[in-house]
Design an enzyme around this catalytic site. Structure first.
Site, PDB file in Angstrom:
ATOM      1  N   SER A 117     -45.192  84.188 -12.320  1.00  0.00           N
ATOM      2  CA  SER A 117     -46.268  83.213 -12.396  1.00  0.00           C
ATOM      3  C   SER A 117     -47.478  83.789 -13.149  1.00  0.00           C
ATOM      4  CB  SER A 117     -46.634  82.739 -10.991  1.00  0.00           C
ATOM      5  OG  SER A 117     -47.429  81.590 -11.026  1.00  0.00           O
ATOM      6  N   ASP A 150     -40.782  72.468 -11.748  1.00  0.00           N
ATOM      7  CA  ASP A 150     -41.994  73.285 -11.848  1.00  0.00           C
ATOM      8  C   ASP A 150     -42.831  72.736 -12.998  1.00  0.00           C
ATOM      9  OD1 ASP A 150     -43.937  75.268 -12.155  1.00  0.00           O
ATOM     10  OD2 ASP A 150     -42.523  76.918 -12.358  1.00  0.00           O
ATOM     11  N   HIS A 162     -40.945  76.486  -8.530  1.00  0.00           N
ATOM     12  CA  HIS A 162     -41.821  77.629  -8.744  1.00  0.00           C
ATOM     13  C   HIS A 162     -41.846  78.479  -7.467  1.00  0.00           C
ATOM     14  CE1 HIS A 162     -45.151  79.488 -11.031  1.00  0.00           C
ATOM     15  NE2 HIS A 162     -45.598  79.827  -9.835  1.00  0.00           N
TER      16      HIS A 162
END
Length: 320
Positions: free
Chosen positions: A156, A259, A289
């Site tokens: 991320s 996501d 995610h």
């Protein structure tokens, strides 16, 4: 045919934090991720030979780090950057991910606790991440001991840092063997609030809400990291906008189908491949995610993460 959302993950989503930007504060986001990690305390962490707290040099002083080893033999070294939207996340929240990375790659993993916003805004986290890699490379004998097999990895926001650091390393003449970018943020122009910028990535609308990470939460994160919205066009936060991707380290890029960051991650994998960078892409069918942290519950998540780490290991070994 599009794979449906993993039913195991569908049951988990309502229990996940960081889903209400209107009520979040930086401290509450940090507390929520810490609480999520603490809730798993009864499950023994993946065993490594050692996990030792240490320090690496950041851009403005020492940074807390944790060094994971699976053996004392000469091995690759991976500098790992945790996710959490730049704002949250720390060594504890990503301890299990770092352990699995060490176990499945055989590398010494150096997990770095970079400075976070809003206390330190952009480019603080990027500068810390790059300084940490330079420090680890300079002290290679203390880590894996092989300067030909150094990689960067992150998930991320950590994947964003790994990607931007890989560009900075290329420009500084530091040869990385590989980069592992797990559902990375690659284009922050418009701060996830600009309709024209968002339209470039359909997943920002398709997965805007309902699948844990939302587009609104990404707007909240980027708003805390960037003091000026114009910074979103800077490659140090938007690696997709770098002038050139040629000559970058071989890459494993992972996205999740459900996501909002899916399409910009895929765009970055495509940009790397177009620049003749050896690239392996994992599209994360049926996943959301954060799935690298859901392997204990979801077989689909665990297998996809294992495939990505196996590709990363192969790239690190080819650097020998």
């Amino acid at each position: 045919m599009i794979a449906p959302l993993d039913p195991v993950i569908a049951e988990i989503i309502p229990k996940l934090p960081l889903r209400d930007p209107d009520a979040m504060t930086p401290q509450s986001a940090r507390d929520a991720l810490r609480a999520l990690a603490a809730a798993r305390a009864a499950v023994p962490p993946p065993p490594v030979a050692s996990a030792i707290d240490a320090e690496v040099q950041g851009a403005a002083g020492p940074l807390a780090a944790r060094v994971y080893r699976v053996s004392d033999e000469k091995s690759p070294t991976v500098v790992f950057f945790h996710g959490g939207g730049w704002v949250a996340g720390d060594l504890e929240t990503h301890d299990r991910q770092a352990r699995l990375l060490a176990i499945e790659t055989g590398a010494v993993v150096v997990s770095v606790d970079y400075r976070r916003p809003p206390e330190t805004r952009f480019p603080g986290a990027f500068e810390d991440a790059f300084a940490a890699v330079r420090d680890v490379v300079a002290r290679m004998s203390e880590f894996g001991g092989d300067p030909a097999r150094v990689g960067v990895a992150g998930d991320s926001a950590g994947g964003n840092l790994a990607a931007t650091v890989a560009i900075a390393c290329r420009d500084a003449g530091i040869d990385l063997a590989a980069q592992l970018l797990v559902y990375p943020v690659t284009d922050v122009a418009g701060n996830f609030a600009d309709a024209m910028e968002n339209a470039r990535f359909p997943s920002r609308a398709e997965n805007a809400e309902g699948y844990f990470l939302s587009r609104a939460v990404m707007e909240w994160f980027s708003g805390h990291y960037l003091e000026d919205t114009k910074h979103g066009a800077d490659w140090r936060v938007s690696p997709l906008r770098a002038t050139s991707h040629a000559g970058l380290a071989p890459a494993v890029v992972c996205t999740a189908w459900f996501d909002p960051l899916r399409d910009e991650g895929k765009a970055y994998a495509d940009a790397l491949a177009a620049a003749d960078v050896p690239t392996k892409y994992h599209h994360g069918a049926g996943l959301i995610h954060g799935y690298f942290g859901l392997g204990d519950a979801s077989d689909i998540a665990r297998r996809e993460a294992q495939r990505a780490r196996a590709d990363f290991r192969a790239m690190l070994e080819r650097g020998a």
